[in-house]
Write an enzyme that holds these catalytic residues in place. Structure first.
Site, mmCIF file in Angstrom:
data_model
loop_
_atom_site.group_PDB
_atom_site.id
_atom_site.type_symbol
_atom_site.label_atom_id
_atom_site.label_comp_id
_atom_site.label_asym_id
_atom_site.label_seq_id
_atom_site.Cartn_x
_atom_site.Cartn_y
_atom_site.Cartn_z
ATOM 1 N N ASP A 254 83.232 -45.434 -15.756
ATOM 2 C CA ASP A 254 83.367 -45.115 -17.182
ATOM 3 C C ASP A 254 84.686 -44.396 -17.458
ATOM 4 O O ASP A 254 85.341 -43.877 -16.546
ATOM 5 C CB ASP A 254 82.191 -44.207 -17.588
ATOM 6 C CG ASP A 254 81.813 -44.337 -19.051
ATOM 7 O OD1 ASP A 254 82.646 -44.833 -19.841
ATOM 8 O OD2 ASP A 254 80.695 -43.940 -19.402
ATOM 9 N N ASP B 14 78.381 -49.034 -26.687
ATOM 10 C CA ASP B 14 77.287 -48.069 -26.614
ATOM 11 C C ASP B 14 76.250 -48.370 -27.688
ATOM 12 O O ASP B 14 75.167 -47.779 -27.698
ATOM 13 C CB ASP B 14 77.826 -46.642 -26.794
ATOM 14 C CG ASP B 14 78.429 -46.113 -25.502
ATOM 15 O OD1 ASP B 14 78.239 -46.755 -24.449
ATOM 16 O OD2 ASP B 14 79.094 -45.060 -25.545
HETATM 17 C C1 GLA Z 1 79.516 -43.417 -22.059
HETATM 18 C C2 GLA Z 1 78.873 -44.742 -21.711
HETATM 19 C C3 GLA Z 1 77.370 -44.614 -21.803
HETATM 20 C C4 GLA Z 1 76.900 -43.536 -20.870
HETATM 21 C C5 GLA Z 1 77.601 -42.224 -21.191
HETATM 22 C C6 GLA Z 1 77.272 -41.171 -20.156
HETATM 23 O O1 GLA Z 1 79.337 -43.106 -23.394
HETATM 24 O O2 GLA Z 1 79.354 -45.753 -22.527
HETATM 25 O O3 GLA Z 1 76.740 -45.830 -21.513
HETATM 26 O O4 GLA Z 1 77.186 -43.932 -19.554
HETATM 27 O O5 GLA Z 1 79.008 -42.385 -21.234
HETATM 28 O O6 GLA Z 1 77.924 -39.976 -20.402
#
Ligand code: GLA
Length: 696
Positions: A452, A521
């Protein structure tokens, strides 16, 4: 051989596309043709040339150049801008020679040099015959002793056939709402889309499709391209006052600088370009094939159905909470169990821990092994979330190395989600990350990593840079590729996913390292339809992780939510412990169906039958490459009743084959299904899944 070399001109041919370029009689490197492949090599036009038209409009202004430099009386966009050590910024390239090389694929390389200065420019054209694509890049070499400063170096200039009637399709969005498809008429001047964020960005994507205003999913000419780069990039679509249109794509020149020292070479990222005479659908399918055949590290593997606990437990992960979820996940047919954020040292919320990549001692006193064994005993693989490029000031790593982050020493360091960015351009940063992540992967049986990156850059400083600190934009991304590449090589069993707060790092550059992208997300299924539609313009379904979650559950049935996520790599992100027995049984049924049709969706040809961005009704179809099977999904969001839904017309079937359709009494030819279509009987927020099977 798809490369024909004539007298200082070249014809490049793929299965269906022709591209002609050459040195005109004025010595200018010009573009002659890009479109449908012509019957004979002699059919292609010769390199064009222009005469000066008035004192304000020099010939150079009127000639379509393949790689224009800033030089002479030219006021259109150059591909290259530089500053020689004596302050001269005018660049005159002359053709030197060419050769053809076999760099996995047939490649034409044209060599140029500056008339006065020790500067060499090599332009590459690699042919992907089967996929109807040309891949272009440039390298610039300083063959002298004095440094040369570059302020712009694009990968490619794509000239459209003469005309100013074009429309540009591109993707825009923002966090939680990525990948919306826009189409607009280009008018005189420059249209710029770009990223200045150090990542590809949620806001725009380095992809374009140009048409003459009349193309549809199935018909019409479309010229399209992408840039394989995961950092700052820029696309300019320029319509000149002389009715010519061209697209430049490459590194963003915003705050860009590169010092080419004596003997050094710089290579641009790759740019792909293609032409389709069968609309946007065929253009997308060419890119999908390229990604699946040429880019993905694990090629065409069937991705496991995964469960990710982020939306269920957020930071509250521990052996007990994850074990409980793992048991239910296994029961409904999940094949890969992924623990998201919250598992590592000091991580209880988003204020601390990033940088310290070992299991939190309180949450996992025995390390991750007991949970991994539990997951494996349940017949699932184990996966984990990391965010290696980041550091929280509240972490052991930051306390030890505050100078490792991107920052300006005399300015405040803007935090976003309480975090700062480690400068991956620095060798010692990469070495630390390699060591700690390699250890994690060596000591634990991890088969999947979600990588990420949850913020964009600010104060883009690199105070101890060996060269111009503005090189950080490119060197950071090269450092990222290097680190990730080394980890991937050392741990080939790991499947990687690119996530940047959702779809912030989705591009053809990252797809050389990862097999999947976390698209957004936003997991609400109706919103997702349009996001997935945009994503599918360039990315195939096997790169699109899509979760069924609890988002929108009061309005959207489990079936609807499953059907939306089945259009990619199916995952579950809901709080499974909150699902009742009936919901779990239904989920198990959908997962079982998905496992049967998975190869068709992941590796078949995709047809966007009713585009998701045109109202409340949408339909998408996948056809296996041998046309023996096909899956069709249709979705109705809200449409005021009473309404007569149109029929949906499948595509891509074998017209002469006989197909049965699950739940339909009649066996019909492919032609009949495609011509007569299928009635849609869907209420608001209902969906449908139909499977075609060829029986003869
Ligand atoms: C980002 C990702 C999410 C999750 C969060 C965790 O927003 O896109 O899917 O993994 O971080 O902090």
């Amino acid at each position: 051989m798809p490369i024909h070399c004539l007298n200082q001109s070249w014809i490049l041919e793929t299965k269906n596309m022709g591209y002609a370029l050459g040195i005109n009689s004025q010595g200018v490197f010009t573009h002659a043709y890009w479109g449908k492949r012509l019957p004979k090599v002699e059919d292609y036009p010769t390199p064009p040339q222009a005469e000066k038209w008035a004192s304000f409009n020099n010939a150079a202004h009127l000639t379509p150049e393949e790689f224009p430099t800033w030089q002479g009386m030219k006021f259109t966009e150059p591909s290259l801008m530089l500053n020689f050590s004596d302050g001269v910024r005018d660049c005159w390239l002359t053709f030197v020679s060419f050769d053809t090389q076999d760099l996995d694929f047939p490649t034409l390389c044209l060599h140029f040099k500056d008339e006065h200065y020790p500067l060499n420019v090599d332009l590459y054209y690699q042919i992907h015959e089967e996929e109807d694509l040309i891949e272009r890049w440039a390298t610039v070499t300083n063959s002298g002793l004095e440094p040369i400063s570059l302020s712009r170096l694009f990968s490619a200039c794509w000239n459209l056939p003469p005309g100013d009637q074009y429309h540009l399709s591109h993707l825009t969005g923002r966090w939680n709402d990525e990948m919306h498809l826009h189409r607009e008429k280009l008018t005189q001047g420059l249209k710029v889309i770009e990223s200045r964020r150090l990542t590809t960005s949620h806001h725009h994507n380095p992809w374009f499709a140009i048409d003459e205003g009349d193309a549809t999913e199935e018909d019409g000419k479309v010229w399209f391209g992408v840039l394989a780069w995961s950092g700052n990039w820029k696309l300019t679509a320029e319509v000149t006052d002389f009715a010519s249109t061209r697209v430049h794509i490459g590194w963003n020149d915003w705050d860009f600088a590169w010092t080419l020292k004596a003997g050094e070479t710089l290579s641009t990222p790759r740019a792909l370009g293609g032409f389709s005479e069968h609309g946007f659908g065929a253009a997308s399918r060419a890119l999908h094939d390229h990604v699946r055949n040429r880019l993905l590290p694990h090629g065409k593997i069937e991705h496991p159905v995964l469960y990710n606990s982020w939306e269920a437990t957020t930071f509250d992960v521990n052996e007990r909470s994850q074990s409980e979820l793992a048991e239910i996940a296994a029961e409904i047919g999940v094949e890969l169990f992924v623990v998201d954020d919250g598992w590592f040292h000091g991580r209880n919320d988003d204020s601390a821990g990033l940088g310290d990549w070992w299991p939190d001692e309180k949450k996992f006193p025995q390390g991750l092994s007991p949970l991994i064994h539990k997951v494996n005993d349940l017949d699932m693989q184990f996966g984990l979330w990391i965010e290696p490029e980041m550091v929280n000031p509240d972490s052991d790593l930051y306390r030890a190395h505050p100078d490792w982050v991107i920052h300006f020493p005399t300015r405040p360091r803007s935090e976003s989600r309480n975090q700062l960015i480690l400068n991956l351009a620095k060798k010692e940063v990469r070495a630390y990350l390699f060591e700690v992540l390699d250890k994690l992967l060596r000591e634990n049986d991890i088969r999947f990593i979600k990588w990420d990156m949850n913020r964009n850059v600010s104060e883009a400083g690199w105070s101890d840079a060996p060269g111009d600190p503005r090189e950080v934009w490119v060197r950071y991304v090269e450092g990222l590729y290097q680190l990730w590449g080394e980890l991937r090589q050392k741990h080939p069993q790991v499947m990687w996913q690119s996530c940047s707060g959702g779809g912030g790092r989705a591009d053809f550059g990252i797809l050389r390292l990862v097999d999947q992208i976390w698209v957004s997300d936003n997991t609400e299924a109706c919103a997702r339809l349009s996001i997935q539609h945009g994503f599918s313009q360039l990315f195939p379904a096997n790169t699109m992780e899509a979760w069924v979650t609890d988002a929108g559950k009061d309005l959207l049935s489990l079936e609807f939510r499953f059907h939306v996520s089945m259009c990619g790599v199916l995952g579950i992100g809901a709080h499974l412990a909150h699902w009742n027995k009936v919901e779990r049984q239904e989920a198990a049924k959908h997962i079982a169906v998905y496992k049967i049709i998975r190869p068709i969706i992941l590796f078949g040809d995709q047809y966007r039958l009713i585009p998701a961005n045109q109202g409340g009704l949408t339909a998408v179809q996948y056809v296996s490459k041998d046309k023996s099977e096909s899956v069709l999904f249709a979705f109705r969001a809200h449409l005021p009743d009473p309404v007569n839904l149109p029929k949906v017309f499948p595509r891509g079937l074998d017209a002469n084959g006989l197909y049965e359709l699950e739940g339909h009494p009649q066996v019909r030819s492919g032609a009949a299904w495609m011509e007569d279509g299928l009635p849609l009987t869907l209420g608001n927020f209902q969906s449908m899944l139909r499977i075609f099977k060829k029986i003869k």
